[in-house]
Scaffold this active site. Structure first.
Site, PDB file in Angstrom:
ATOM      1  N   ALA A   1       0.826  -0.721  -0.403  1.00 41.67           N
ATOM      2  CA  ALA A   1      -0.029   0.435  -0.010  1.00 41.67           C
ATOM      3  C   ALA A   1       1.016   1.362  -0.104  1.00 41.67           C
ATOM      4  O   ALA A   1       1.952   0.827   0.588  1.00 41.67           O
ATOM      5  CB  ALA A   1      -0.958   0.414   1.425  1.00 41.67           C
TER       6      ALA A   1
ATOM      7  N   GLY B   1       0.435  -5.206   0.686  1.00 42.22           N
ATOM      8  CA  GLY B   1      -0.537  -5.314  -0.451  1.00 42.22           C
ATOM      9  C   GLY B   1      -0.272  -5.350  -1.989  1.00 42.22           C
ATOM     10  O   GLY B   1      -1.221  -6.514  -2.774  1.00 42.22           O
TER      11      GLY B   1
ATOM     12  N   GLU C   1       3.193  -6.237   7.025  1.00 40.94           N
ATOM     13  CA  GLU C   1       2.588  -5.339   7.466  1.00 40.94           C
ATOM     14  C   GLU C   1       2.766  -5.011   9.537  1.00 40.94           C
ATOM     15  O   GLU C   1       2.664  -3.782   9.736  1.00 40.94           O
ATOM     16  CB  GLU C   1       0.903  -5.063   7.352  1.00 40.94           C
ATOM     17  CG  GLU C   1       0.163  -4.930   5.989  1.00 40.94           C
ATOM     18  CD  GLU C   1       0.878  -6.347   5.160  1.00 40.94           C
ATOM     19  OE1 GLU C   1       1.265  -6.914   4.986  1.00 40.94           O
ATOM     20  OE2 GLU C   1       0.058  -5.833   3.531  1.00 40.94           O
TER      21      GLU C   1
ATOM     22  N   GLU D   1      -0.904  -9.383  -1.869  1.00 45.16           N
ATOM     23  CA  GLU D   1      -2.021  -9.851  -1.491  1.00 45.16           C
ATOM     24  C   GLU D   1      -3.030  -9.707  -3.051  1.00 45.16           C
ATOM     25  O   GLU D   1      -3.948 -10.511  -3.038  1.00 45.16           O
ATOM     26  CB  GLU D   1      -2.930  -8.431  -1.031  1.00 45.16           C
ATOM     27  CG  GLU D   1      -2.534  -9.059   0.469  1.00 45.16           C
ATOM     28  CD  GLU D   1      -3.230  -8.272   1.834  1.00 45.16           C
ATOM     29  OE1 GLU D   1      -3.020  -6.863   1.206  1.00 45.16           O
ATOM     30  OE2 GLU D   1      -3.829  -8.507   2.510  1.00 45.16           O
TER      31      GLU D   1
END
Ligand code: COA
Length: 696
Positions: free
Chosen positions: A62, A101, A124, A104
Site C-alpha cells: 500500500a 498489498g 504490515e 495480496e
C-alpha cells in the site's frame, strides 16, 4: 504517464504497473487495475492476463503516504476481489519485492511466478498493521496455517526459492520474466490446467497443538506491540470462519489499527529511517568505490564487523597482532556461520563462499591496497593513535579510514592518521553483524565523498545509518550514559535494579537497563566514568554503587555476576547486590522513597528526552527523528512508541518538561532541563515542528 497500462500479446493481456519508485498501490494504481480487470473481461479475444511491474520491483505494498488521509478511489480489497473473481485467469509475474498489498494482489491471481532473486512477504506488522486485503485469509489457504502464522506475525520476507517450496510461487523464471510468464500462462491455458484460486481452496489440515504453541509464542514475544497479536488472531480465524466473514474481520482490524497510535509511531519510524540517510550537502556527491575491506582487531567487535562485510559480499582482510588472536577470531567467525547453517538460516555452500572471502594476517602492510579499513582494537587513545599513524603511512592514497570507537575523539584519531579528509567514525553496535544501526561520525575535516562513502557502505551492509557529530558518546552512547546516571540516582534513592528493569521491560524494552549493563560489561562504563572524571562538573551527584560492584569483580555476565548473578547463563536477582546498595545508601544517608513503575518510566523517559534535546541543540544529531532511529535500532527503545522524541511530542512537551524538572531535582548539578526543551515546551511546540523549521 499512466500508472497502469494494458497491451496485448496475442490472446494474452499484459497489465503493467508503473508507479515509481516502488510501485506502491496508490489510488491511481488501484483504479488502473480495476479498469484493467473490466477491460479484459469485456474483450473476447483475451484468454488470460499477466500482471507485471516496471522498474526495480513488483508492487511493494500500500502507499504508506496515503495512510492517515482519506483514501480516494477503490479500496484494495475491491481490487483483489475483482481479480480473484474474474472469469479470465490472471498470473502475477514477480520481480524485486512483492510486499503487503502487492502480495495480496498476487494472491488474488490464479498463479504466481517469480524471478529467482525476488522476495515476498507481508510486512504490515512492521507498520503496526495487519494485511487488509485478504492476506491473512488467503495465505493460509496456500501455505497452511503454521507457515502463514509465522510469515504474517513476523512480517519477514522470504526468498523466491522458499516461496516455491511453499507453493506460494508456482514457478521460478530464469531469464526474461515477461516472456517466461507469458509462456507459462499459455502452456497452462492450452492444457486447460487451471487450478482453483486461493479463495476457492480450504485451509489445509493442521496440527492444533503446534498452531496453539506458535500463537502463544507470538503473543509472548509481542512485548506491547498490538499488530502481531492481531495478525495471529486473524490468521487463526481463517481456520474457523467462512472466507467472507474472515475477510470482513480482517478489514475491520486493519482499519482500526491504521488509525492507532502504534501504527502512527511505526510510520514515523519508517520515514525517519529513510530520512536519516539524506544528509544535506551530500545530494550530488559520488561516494568512493569500495571493493576490498580491511578490519583491524579480531575481538568480538572486529569479528562482528568482518561478518557484516562478508555477508554483504566484500572480501575482507582481518588483521591481528598474533597468530593466536587471529586463529581465535577466525574460529569465532566460522562458529557464527556454522550456527546459521545449523539453524537453517544459511546454506552450507553460501557459508563456505562467505568464509572463502576472508583472509587473516598479522601484517597491517597487507592492507596497502584496501579501499576501506575499519579499526576495532582496544578502546585506548594511545593504542589507536599509534595504529592510525602507521596506517596513515602505509595505506594507498584515497583509502577510507574508519574507527569503531564508541567514546573517543574521532577528530584526534583522524589527526593521528595524518589523513583527516579520509577519516570517519563507523560506530557499529554489538553484535555488529546483527544490529542494524550504524552511527557514521563526521568531523569538521572529513571530505564529503568520504562521508557519502560511509553512508553508501552502510546501505550495502543493510544497516540504517545515522550521521552523528563528533561529541562524547556521539548520539546514542551520550544519551545512554545520561540515562544510566539518572537510573543510578533512582537506585540510590530507593528503587532496586530489578524493579527498574521490570518497569522498563513493561515499557517495551526487550531487556531492562541493568541487564543490559551486565551484558556490555560494568568495566566499560567504569572506564567511561574515569575518562569523564576530569571534566565532570563540580558538585555533580555521583553514585558509587557500580564502582563497588566492579571492585568486587562483578563485571557483568562475563564474570558470572554483575547487577544479577548468572547460573547457566540465566540471570537471577542477587541479594548480595541489594546489600551493597543498602550499605551505600546508609553510608550516604540518602532519604529512601518507593517508586511505582510509572514513576520509573517517566523518569527514564525524561532522562532520554532531556539529553536528546542537548544533542540536537549542539548539532550532534541532524534532526529529532535521527535520535528516534538511534534509540530504537541501537538501544531497544520500543519501536511502537516511535522513539523518545516522537513519543515526547505525542504526550506533550509540557508534561515531559514537568518530569524533567522532577528528574533535575533528584539529580542536581548536571541534570538541569535542556534549554531547547524548555523553549519548545514554553511555546507549546514540538520537536517535529522544530525539525521542520530547521530544515526549511
Ligand atoms: N509507500 C510509499 N512509499 C514507499 C513505500 C510504500 N509502501 N515503500 C517505499 N517507499 C518509498 C520510500 O519512502 C523511499 O522514498 P524516498 O526515496 O523519497 O525516501 C523510496 O520508496 C525507496 O524506498 P527504500 O526503502 O529507500 O528503497 P529500497 O530499495 O531499500 O527498499 C522496499 C524497497 C520496497 C523493500 C522498501 O521500501 C520497503 O520495505 N517498503 C515498505 C513495504 C511495506 O511495508 N509494504 C506494506 C505497506 S502496508
Amino acid at each position: 504517464m499512466t500508472a497502469v497500462s494494458l497491451e496485448q500479446d496475442g490472446d494474452i493481456a499484459i497489465v503493467r504497473v508503473d508507479n515509481p519508485p516502488v510501485n506502491a498501490l496508490s489510488a491511481a494504481v488501484r483504479t488502473g487495475l480495476l479498469e484493467a480487470v473490466r477491460t479484459i473481461e469485456g474483450n473476447g479475444r483475451i484468454e488470460g492476463a499477466v500482471l507485471l511491474c516496471a522498474g526495480r520491483t513488483f508492487m511493494a505494498g500500500a502507499d504508506v503516504r496515503e495512510f492517515g488521509k482519506e483514501l480516494p478511489g477503490p479500496d484494495l480489497p475491491t481490487v483483489v476481489q475483482a481479480i480473484a473473481s474474474s472469469p479470465k485467469p490472471w498470473l502475477a509475474a514477480i520481480h524485486g519485492t512483492a510486499l503487503g498489498g502487492g502480495l495480496e494482489v498476487a494472491l488474488g491471481c490464479h498463479w504466481r511466478v517469480a524471478a529467482p532473486d525476488a522476495r515476498l512477504g507481508l510486512p504490515e506488522v512492521k507498520l503496526g498493521l495487519i494485511p487488509g486485503a485478504g492476506g491473512t485469509q488467503l495465505l493460509p489457504r496456500i501455505v497452511g496455517l503454521e507457515r502463514a502464522l509465522d510469515l504474517v506475525a513476523s512480517g519477514r520476507q522470504i526468498e523466491a526459492a522458499e516461496a516455491r517450496e511453499l507453493d506460494l510461487v508456482d514457478a521460478l523464471i530464469e531469464g526474461d520474466l515477461r516472456e517466461g510468464a507469458i509462456a507459462f500462462l499459455r502452456e497452462r491455458l492450452a492444457a486447460g490446467a487451471i487450478p482453483p484460486r486461493a479463495a476457492e481452496r480450504p485451509v489445509p489440515p493442521f496440527d492444533q497443538t503446534a498452531v496453539a504453541k506458535l500463537a502463544a509464542g507470538i503473543r509472548r514475544r509481542a512485548r506491547g506491540l498490538e499488530a502481531p497479536v492481531q495478525a495471529a488472531e486473524s490468521v487463526l480465524a481463517a481456520a474457523t470462519l467462512p472466507l467472507a466473514e474472515g475477510l470482513a474481520c480482517e478489514r475491520a482490524t486493519f482499519l482500526r489499527l491504521r488509525e492507532s497510535a502504534q501504527a502512527k509511531a511505526l510510520r514515523h519510524l519508517f520515514f525517519a529511517e529513510r530520512e536519516a540517510a539524506k544528509v544535506p550537502g551530500l545530494e550530488a556527491v559520488v561516494p568512493r568505490e569500495i571493493r576490498h575491506v580491511g578490519v583491524i582487531g579480531a575481538g568480538t567487535m572486529g569479528t562482528g564487523i568482518a561478518i557484516a562485510f562478508l555477508d554483504a559480499g566484500y572480501p575482507v582482510t582481518i588483521v591481528e597482532t598474533s597468530a593466536e588472536a587471529l586463529a581465535r577470531g577466525r574460529a569465532r567467525i566460522e562458529e557464527a556461520y556454522q550456527g546459521l547453517v545449523k539453524r537453517g538460516r544459511l546454506g552450507q555452500a553460501e557459508a563456505a563462499a562467505r568464509l572463502a572471502r576472508l583472509e587473516g594476517t598479522s601484517e597491517p602492510e597487507a592492507l596497502a591496497a584496501a579501499d576501506l579499513v575499519v579499526e576495532a582494537v582496544f578502546e585506548d587513545m594511545a593504542v589507536k593513535s599509534a595504529l592510525f599513524a602507521h596506517l596513515g603511512r602505509i595505506l594507498r592514497p584515497g583509502a577510507v579510514i574508519a574507527t569503531n570507537t564508541s567514546y573517543l575523539d574521532v577528530a584526534a584519531l583522524a589527526r593521528a592518521s595524518s589523513r583527516p579528509r579520509d577519516f570517519l567514525g563507523l560506530h557499529f553496535f554489538a553484535p555488529a553483524n546483527v544490529m542494524r544501526l550504524l552511527e557514521v561520525v563526521r568531523t569538521d575535516k572529513v571530505a564529503p565523498e568520504v562521508l557519502a562513502t560511509g553512508l553508501a557502505v552502510a546501505r550495502k551492509l543493510g544497516k540504517i545509518a545515522v550521521v552523528a557529530g563528533n561529541g562524547d558518546g556521539f548520539i546514542g552512547n551520550r544519551i545512554w550514559a545520561f540515562y544510566r546516571r539518572q537510573l543510578e540516582y533512582l537506585l540510590e534513592d530507593g528503587a532496586d535494579p530489578y524493579t527498574i528493569d521490570a518497569a522498563m521491560t513493561a515499557y517495551g524494552f526487550p531487556m531492562g537497563p541493568f541487564a543490559v549493563f551486565d551484558l556490555s560489561g560494568l568495566d566499560i562504563a567504569l572506564a567511561q566514568r574515569k575518562r569523564r572524571a576530569a571534566t565532570r562538573p563540580a558538585g555533580e551527584r555521583y553514585v558509587r554503587i557500580p564502582d563497588i560492584l566492579c571492585e568486587l569483580g562483578r563485571l557483568g555476565r562475563k564474570t558470572g555476576a554483575g547487577w544479577y548473578r548468572y547460573t547457566d547463563g540465566r540471570a537471577e536477582p542477587d541479594p548480595a547486590v541489594l546489600e551493597v546498595i543498602a550499605a551505600e545508601r546508609t553510608r550516604r544517608g540518602t532519604p529512601q522513597q518507593s517508586f511505582t513503575a510509572e514513576a520509573i518510566q517517566a523518569h527514564a523517559r525524561a532522562a532520554m528526552v532531556n539529553e536528546a534535546a542537548r544533542v540536537l541543540a549542539e548539532g550532534i544529531a541532524l534532526r529529532p527523528s535521527d535520535i528516534d532511529v538511534v534509540l530504537v535500532h541501537g538501544y531497544g527503545f520500543p519501536s511502537w512508541r516511535g522513539g523518545p522524541l516522537f513519543e515526547a511530542d505525542t504526550i506533550g512537551l509540557d508534561r515531559v518538561l514537568a518530569d524533567v524538572v522532577a528528574m533535575a531535582a533528584v539529580g542536581g548539578v548536571g541534570s538541569e532541563p535542556a534549554p531547547l526543551l524548555v523553549e519548545l515546551a514554553r511555546r507549546g511546540s514540538t520537536f517535529g515542528a522544530w525539525a521542520g523549521k530547521e530544515s526549511a
